[in-house]
Scaffold this active site. Structure first.
Site, mmCIF file in Angstrom:
data_model
loop_
_atom_site.group_PDB
_atom_site.id
_atom_site.type_symbol
_atom_site.label_atom_id
_atom_site.label_comp_id
_atom_site.label_asym_id
_atom_site.label_seq_id
_atom_site.Cartn_x
_atom_site.Cartn_y
_atom_site.Cartn_z
ATOM 1 N N CYS A 33 0.421 -1.668 0.074
ATOM 2 C CA CYS A 33 0.081 0.072 -0.261
ATOM 3 C C CYS A 33 0.640 1.124 0.219
ATOM 4 O O CYS A 33 -0.085 2.723 -0.013
ATOM 5 C CB CYS A 33 -0.660 -0.142 1.456
ATOM 6 S SG CYS A 33 0.442 0.431 2.473
ATOM 7 N N ASP A 35 2.017 2.726 2.538
ATOM 8 C CA ASP A 35 2.360 3.793 3.843
ATOM 9 C C ASP A 35 3.540 3.422 4.980
ATOM 10 O O ASP A 35 4.489 1.513 4.449
ATOM 11 C CB ASP A 35 1.572 2.412 4.916
ATOM 12 C CG ASP A 35 0.039 3.073 4.518
ATOM 13 O OD1 ASP A 35 -0.179 4.251 3.293
ATOM 14 O OD2 ASP A 35 -1.616 1.990 4.826
ATOM 15 N N CYS A 58 -2.865 2.249 7.857
ATOM 16 C CA CYS A 58 -3.462 2.910 8.294
ATOM 17 C C CYS A 58 -4.120 2.128 9.455
ATOM 18 O O CYS A 58 -3.618 2.571 10.850
ATOM 19 C CB CYS A 58 -4.036 1.342 7.201
ATOM 20 S SG CYS A 58 -4.352 -0.077 7.172
ATOM 21 N N CYS A 102 -0.645 -4.741 7.531
ATOM 22 C CA CYS A 102 -0.686 -3.684 8.078
ATOM 23 C C CYS A 102 -0.106 -4.313 9.124
ATOM 24 O O CYS A 102 1.184 -3.400 9.473
ATOM 25 C CB CYS A 102 -1.853 -3.587 8.187
ATOM 26 S SG CYS A 102 -3.139 -3.132 7.102
HETATM 27 FE FE1 FES Z 1 -1.674 0.244 4.481
HETATM 28 FE FE2 FES Z 1 -2.865 -1.000 6.331
HETATM 29 S S1 FES Z 1 -3.500 -0.719 4.284
HETATM 30 S S2 FES Z 1 -0.928 0.226 6.230
#
Ligand code: FES
Length: 124
Positions: A33, A35, A58, A102
């Site tokens: 993702c 992140d 998230c 995640c």
């Molecule tokens: Fe990116 Fe959860 S969707 S860390």
């Protein structure tokens, strides 16, 4: 979608922030993702004395990091290296399958922070 433990940890995350004089810092980005997670450790007598995190992740990533920081405080570095994302998800009472990646952010950042600590330590 999320159980009570997960909701509690992302609504009221533990150990958020930075350690300015950290002994080790780990940073990781999710390949799924994009992140990011940054995790700081203080080490004393071979054990994790303090741990903090910052994330652009998230809710599941926040909850995983919060739980992980609670799990590793006081552990030896070898014990902390063995913690997997599955262990974190188990402690949280489970994560939805689409959110398992995640929890990797937290475990990977911890392992990177320990590697960073060991690299700095062996360089001395
Ligand atoms: Fe990116 Fe959860 S969707 S860390």
């Amino acid at each position: 979608m999320y159980n009570e433990i997960v909701v509690d940890h992302f609504s009221n995350p533990r150990n958020v922030g930075e350690i300015a004089d950290a002994d080790g810092v780990g940073e990781t980005t999710s390949f799924k993702c994009g992140d990011m997670m940054k995790l700081y450790i203080k080490v004393k007598d071979g054990r994790i004395e303090d741990v903090r995190f910052q994330t652009y992740g998230c809710g599941a990533a926040i909850a995983s990091s919060s739980m992980l920081t609670e799990m590793v405080r006081g552990k030896t570095l070898d014990e902390a290296m063995k913690i997997t994302n599955e262990n974190v998800a188990e402690e949280l009472g489970g994560l939805p399958p689409v959110k398992m990646h995640c929890s990797n952010l937290a475990a990977d950042a911890l392992h990177e922070a320990i590697k960073d600590y060991r690299a700095r330590h062996s360089a001395k």
